[in-house]
Scaffold this motif. Structure first.
Motif, mmCIF file in Angstrom:
data_model
loop_
_atom_site.group_PDB
_atom_site.id
_atom_site.type_symbol
_atom_site.label_atom_id
_atom_site.label_comp_id
_atom_site.label_asym_id
_atom_site.label_seq_id
_atom_site.Cartn_x
_atom_site.Cartn_y
_atom_site.Cartn_z
ATOM 1 N N ILE A 708 0.836 -1.206 0.000
ATOM 2 C CA ILE A 708 0.000 0.000 0.000
ATOM 3 C C ILE A 708 0.865 1.248 0.000
ATOM 4 N N TRP A 709 1.933 1.225 0.773
ATOM 5 C CA TRP A 709 2.842 2.380 0.851
ATOM 6 C C TRP A 709 3.484 2.672 -0.509
ATOM 7 N N VAL A 710 4.007 1.602 -1.132
ATOM 8 C CA VAL A 710 4.703 1.763 -2.414
ATOM 9 C C VAL A 710 3.756 2.221 -3.510
ATOM 10 N N VAL A 711 2.523 1.736 -3.482
ATOM 11 C CA VAL A 711 1.566 2.108 -4.528
ATOM 12 C C VAL A 711 1.103 3.551 -4.373
ATOM 13 N N ILE A 712 0.792 3.955 -3.142
ATOM 14 C CA ILE A 712 0.230 5.291 -2.918
ATOM 15 C C ILE A 712 1.300 6.375 -2.973
ATOM 16 N N SER A 713 2.374 6.212 -2.217
ATOM 17 C CA SER A 713 3.418 7.249 -2.163
ATOM 18 C C SER A 713 4.762 6.592 -1.896
ATOM 19 N N PRO A 714 5.424 6.059 -2.937
ATOM 20 C CA PRO A 714 6.652 5.289 -2.731
ATOM 21 C C PRO A 714 7.841 6.180 -2.370
ATOM 22 N N PRO A 715 8.818 5.622 -1.688
ATOM 23 C CA PRO A 715 10.070 6.365 -1.443
ATOM 24 C C PRO A 715 10.767 6.651 -2.770
ATOM 25 N N ALA A 716 11.486 7.764 -2.832
ATOM 26 C CA ALA A 716 12.169 8.163 -4.060
ATOM 27 C C ALA A 716 13.381 9.019 -3.714
ATOM 28 N N PRO A 717 14.392 9.050 -4.613
ATOM 29 C CA PRO A 717 15.570 9.897 -4.369
ATOM 30 C C PRO A 717 15.173 11.371 -4.322
ATOM 31 N N SER A 718 15.804 12.119 -3.439
ATOM 32 C CA SER A 718 15.546 13.553 -3.345
ATOM 33 C C SER A 718 16.819 14.259 -2.905
ATOM 34 N N ARG A 719 16.901 15.548 -3.216
ATOM 35 C CA ARG A 719 18.050 16.361 -2.825
ATOM 36 C C ARG A 719 17.685 17.191 -1.593
ATOM 37 N N ASN A 720 18.553 17.135 -0.608
ATOM 38 C CA ASN A 720 18.310 17.824 0.656
ATOM 39 C C ASN A 720 19.451 18.801 0.902
ATOM 40 N N SER A 721 19.126 20.077 0.985
ATOM 41 C CA SER A 721 20.160 21.087 1.211
ATOM 42 C C SER A 721 19.881 21.931 2.453
ATOM 43 N N LYS A 722 18.968 21.467 3.303
ATOM 44 C CA LYS A 722 18.580 22.300 4.434
ATOM 45 C C LYS A 722 19.584 22.252 5.586
ATOM 46 N N ILE A 729 22.441 16.906 -0.107
ATOM 47 C CA ILE A 729 22.436 15.478 0.211
ATOM 48 C C ILE A 729 21.445 14.784 -0.714
ATOM 49 N N LEU A 730 21.918 13.825 -1.430
ATOM 50 C CA LEU A 730 21.022 13.003 -2.245
ATOM 51 C C LEU A 730 20.618 11.822 -1.390
ATOM 52 N N GLU A 731 19.359 11.800 -0.995
ATOM 53 C CA GLU A 731 18.884 10.804 -0.045
ATOM 54 C C GLU A 731 17.566 10.234 -0.529
ATOM 55 N N CYS A 732 17.068 9.255 0.220
ATOM 56 C CA CYS A 732 15.776 8.665 -0.105
ATOM 57 C C CYS A 732 14.692 9.335 0.729
ATOM 58 N N ASP A 733 13.791 10.007 0.060
ATOM 59 C CA ASP A 733 12.639 10.573 0.746
ATOM 60 C C ASP A 733 11.623 9.455 0.974
ATOM 61 N N ILE A 734 11.122 9.330 2.198
ATOM 62 C CA ILE A 734 10.267 8.184 2.523
ATOM 63 C C ILE A 734 8.924 8.251 1.824
ATOM 64 N N GLY A 735 8.593 9.370 1.223
ATOM 65 C CA GLY A 735 7.348 9.473 0.477
ATOM 66 C C GLY A 735 6.161 9.723 1.383
ATOM 67 N N SER A 736 5.721 8.692 2.076
ATOM 68 C CA SER A 736 4.579 8.803 2.971
ATOM 69 C C SER A 736 5.039 8.581 4.411
ATOM 70 N N ILE A 737 4.889 9.590 5.254
ATOM 71 C CA ILE A 737 5.244 9.441 6.669
ATOM 72 C C ILE A 737 4.335 8.410 7.322
ATOM 73 N N THR A 738 3.076 8.374 6.899
ATOM 74 C CA THR A 738 2.129 7.393 7.447
ATOM 75 C C THR A 738 2.572 5.972 7.124
ATOM 76 N N GLY A 739 2.992 5.744 5.874
ATOM 77 C CA GLY A 739 3.444 4.415 5.490
ATOM 78 C C GLY A 739 4.660 3.983 6.272
ATOM 79 N N PHE A 740 5.637 4.896 6.412
ATOM 80 C CA PHE A 740 6.851 4.570 7.174
ATOM 81 C C PHE A 740 6.515 4.335 8.649
ATOM 82 N N SER A 741 5.594 5.115 9.206
ATOM 83 C CA SER A 741 5.209 4.958 10.609
ATOM 84 C C SER A 741 4.499 3.636 10.839
#
Length: 852
Positions: A708-722, A729-741
């Motif tokens: 369900i997590w992968v179908v609705i909002s899958p993790p994907a590479p993202s750039r983080n400069s904060k 930082i090129l990292e994996c954004d978890i996509g859905s916080i609910t899915g990861f939780s």
């Protein structure tokens, strides 16, 4: 299916035009108002075909005669003669022809078209009256502007007009030009072919020149639309129709001043000729010319004298064909004063530089033509059949008309292609398909606009071994090949007329160096920009990749911060970096250790210690621990869409499988000791099948959460400069916080239940401490992951992933050491205690044997 429908539409329109053309001549009495003095060739037949060719330049009495165009006119005659000899095509019908020279002048072309439509008789009431019958179809005109004008006239009579060289995209409009067809592709596709060549060589700054007619201006307009997708126009000029030397010199000056090294010219041969001569006279070099099909194969322009300036020209050319028997036919030409073929006399005079007696005036001293000159001893573009392009299109045009007439002529009542199997009549005409092949085997077909299918040769002007200019085919553009595969070039066979011998660079501004960024120039195209230094803490320009890692990102318009990919260090491979080596080694060591313990348990599976620990669950637990160790490898390396998804899915399922096995082992231990109490027989409800089912159910729930997590909002590479201004930082954004939780929460829930049950069972008889071992393992597991949460949140930048990997490895080592090391100690170090008679193991062993 699409090709068949296109051919049906094409031939239905030709068929309609032919029928109405016949009607127009049969139903009305016509009287000519005047006649025109036109050069041409004529032969009578049952059905007459007209032809319009640009044989001579400038005037009706020619000052210059183009041998290659006269070859095209003769090819029409050859095709008609060949069809008349063919007993399978139009049997018992003789085709005739009336061919006119339009002298490259629209007024002459209009006179010729009117003559072809109206005939040459003063009064005509039927086709077979005295004189030449009107034609039923016209092959020509070669010029786009001429074809536009003539189509508006002949279209009134629905007379088919099949051009062999008019390429203007505007002529594809069947609403305006319903009776116009052609055996050459539209300029729309020629422009696409040119744009692909320019894009192929990364030229983004080009000049464009077009002739002052519909052919040139429509092509320039279409080219603007194509080039805007990836490049810019440096300048745009128009070649005048009238020979204005001042205008031509202005164009040459523009070329000199422009920084564009690539120049595209859309023009017929006659119009571009004056520009070529002026460029050669002013010694214009260092330019890469791109020629349209109007002049790319011109043997007049591709001369040794022009090679210094125009050598290496890349051109779009209509496909070359082969016509068997044509050369022999061409060499049979012979002048006949009384044949009505005065254009042949003009050709003969030009070829042998003589004049027939009736054409000699007192003003000039000419050698008299006898008519017995031997044309076999001459070499010219007329007899050269090695590069048939325009002539081949003429050949196909004649055959297209012949096949349409054949279908009309051979229709049998009751077996026709129309409604109720009827044949065509003057009231109701239906479409039919004509799809034929030439004698060389090439299939001839048309699209829904009456245009030929878009296929071109790509040519290059080169010097041959004799020192003469050769127009060599070095590639193909085939629109039917599909997107991305239309253009094919033989780069190793191309000639570049530059000192480097390589393709030139044609850009308005060169790419900015690292440390600078692009700044557009006001009022100039986007391809022109200045390079200004980046602000402090920013960089630009791709200067290298440190796989794991450090990558400086190239940016189109601005500066980007320094990019640390995924984890941390400056090595080309993650396993060559110090921390990368350490984490990878620990992960593989843990997996190897789990595999070793599994091997020990399998080898000693018949011993009491293994049996007393529920061997099947122990095997499954060890396999899950191997997966837990290996899943940490998914977190090491450059994040991709696949690894971002795999790392969380594999991690979640592996750990749930592991905790599920431990939970079921805990339940089994408790139930085994409860079953020893009087009156208790609960073990029959939790045998091996139920144990496997429980583990499978717990794991299936986690698998559904992951899906369900992968179908609705899958993790994907993202750039983080904060975190840092100087790093991305090129990292994996978890996509859905609910899915990861949900994934983490479910693991925590199972671990908590397992810990509570093991803690409650800690007071089981001291001769068996399995519950205590499980309690210790869950204490370590929960402590590690509870510590992970604040550490994960507070760890900035590149070390975040390292914390996650460390947590996975620590919890996995905690489970294997607390649960399996004591048993391995008994099995390997204290084998004397590993017996069924030993009171420490016999009781539980007996209960487990009852369960299994």
């Amino acid at each position: 299916m699409g090709s068949k429908m296109n051919c049906i539409l094409f031939m239905s329109e030709v068929f309609l035009c032919l029928i109405i053309s016949i009607m127009a001549n049969m139903d009305h009495k016509c009287k000519l108002w005047d006649t025109f003095d036109l050069n041409g060739m004529y032969k009578k037949g049952h059905i007459m075909l007209g032809g319009l060719f640009e044989i001579s330049f400038k005037t009706i009495i020619p000052e210059f005669l183009d041998f290659s165009v006269f070859q095209s006119a003769q090819t029409m005659v050859f095709a008609i003669e060949e069809i008349n000899k063919d007993q399978t095509l139009l049997p018992n019908v003789t085709l005739g022809y009336r061919i006119f020279d339009n002298c490259v002048r629209l007024p002459v072309a209009l006179r010729a078209a009117v003559t072809l439509v109206g005939g040459l008789d003063e009064v005509s009431t039927e086709i077979n009256c005295n004189g030449a019958p009107p034609v039923l179809a016209i092959v020509g005109d070669p010029g786009s502007t001429h074809s536009i004008a003539l189509s508006r006239i002949v279209g009134l009579f629905r007379m088919p007009m099949v051009s062999y060289y008019a390429t203007c995209a505007c002529l594809s409009n069947k609403q305006e030009y319903p009776s116009f067809f052609r055996t050459i592709p539209s300029d729309t596709f020629q422009v696409k072919a040119m744009a692909q060549i320019i894009k192929y060589f990364n030229w983004s700054w080009v000049g464009i020149i077009g002739s002052d007619d519909d052919y040139g201006q429509y092509a320039v307009r279409t080219f603007y639309e194509e080039i805007a997708k990836f490049g810019c126009i440096s300048f745009s000029e128009t070649i005048p129709k009238v020979n204005e030397i001042s205008k031509v010199q202005h164009i040459i000056n523009t070329i000199k001043q422009s920084t564009a090294k690539v120049i595209i010219i859309f023009s017929p041969e006659m119009d571009v000729n004056v520009l070529v001569r002026e460029a050669v006279r002013q010694n214009i070099t260092g330019r890469q010319w791109i020629a349209s099909e109007g002049w790319s194969t011109s043997t007049v322009l591709a001369s040794k004298e022009n090679f210094r300036s125009f050598g290496g020209t890349i051109g779009i050319a209509i496909r070359r064909g082969n016509i068997p028997g044509l050369k022999e036919f061409l060499l049979q030409v012979h002048p006949d004063i009384n044949s009505g073929k005065n254009v042949i006399q003009q050709f003969w005079e030009k070829m042998f530089e003589c004049r027939f007696s009736e054409n000699i005036t007192n003003s000039f001293s000419w050698k008299e033509c006898t008519g017995e000159e031997n044309i076999n001893n001459t070499q010219s573009a007329y007899s050269d059949v090695s590069d048939l392009r325009a002539s081949y299109n003429v050949y196909k045009a004649v055959y297209a008309i012949a096949h349409a007439l054949h279908n009309l002529n051979s229709c049998e009542k009751g077996n026709g292609p129309f409604e109720n199997n009827s044949c065509a009549d003057i009231v109701h005409v239906q479409p039919w398909q004509v799809n034929f092949s030439t004698h060389s085997g090439e299939r001839v077909a048309f699209d829904e606009n009456g245009d030929a299918l878009a296929t071109y040769d790509i040519v290059n002007w080169q010097l041959n071994s004799d020192g003469n200019t050769e127009i060599k085919t070095i590639g193909v553009f085939d629109k039917a090949s599909g997107s991305g595969k239309e253009l094919f070039l033989k780069e190793n066979e191309m000639f570049w007329n530059f000192a480097s011998g390589k393709p030139p660079q044609s850009v308005c501004s060169k790419s900015c160096l690292p440390g600078t960024r692009k700044a557009t120039r006001k009022g100039e195209p986007v391809c022109c920009f200045d390079c200004i230094p980046c602000a402090e803490g920013e960089i630009s320009g791709q200067t290298g990749i440190f796989f794991f890692f450090v990558l400086k990102i190239f940016t189109t318009w601005g500066c980007l911060e320094m990019n640390w990919l995924a984890l941390l260090l400056r090595s080309k491979k993650p396993w060559l970096d110090a921390l990368g080596i350490a984490l990878t080694a620990v992960s593989l060591s843990g997996a190897a250790l789990s595999l070793a313990v599994l091997s020990v348990f399998i080898y000693y599976r018949e011993t009491p210690v293994v049996k007393a620990n529920n061997s099947e669950l122990s095997f499954l637990l060890l396999i899950s621990l191997i997966l837990c160790f290996l899943c940490s490898l998914c977190f090491i390396g450059k994040p991709t869409y696949l690894t971002c998804i795999l790392r969380h899915v594999v991690f979640g399922i592996s750990f749930v499988l592991c905790i599920s096995c431990i939970l079921v082992k805990t339940i089994v231990v408790i139930m085994a000791f409860k079953a020893t109490l009087p009156g208790k027989n609960i073990m029959k409800w939790f045998r091996s099948l139920q144990q496997r089912g429980t583990v499978f159910l717990f794991t299936l729930i986690q698998a559904l959460i992951c899906i369900i997590w992968v179908v609705i909002s899958p993790p994907a590479p993202s750039r983080n400069s904060k975190y840092q201004n100087s790093k991305i930082i090129l990292e994996c954004d978890i996509g859905s916080i609910t899915g990861f939780s949900c994934l983490m929460g479910y693991i925590g829930f199972l671990a908590s239940v397992c810990f509570v049950l093991a803690f409650l069972a800690r007071k089981l008889p001291d001769n068996f401490n399995e519950a205590k071992f499980i309690t210790f393992s869950m204490i370590i597991f929960c402590t590690v992951w509870l510590t992970f949460i604040p550490a994960y949140i507070s760890t900035p930048g590149k070390y975040t992933v390292a914390v996650e990997i460390f947590t996975i490895l620590a919890s996995s080592f905690g489970i294997i050491t607390t649960i399996f090391f004591p048993k391995c100690y008994i099995i390997l170090i204290r084998p004397e205690t590993n017996t069924k008679n030993n009171t420490n193991w016999s009781e539980l062993d007996t209960q487990l044997e009852h369960i299994n």
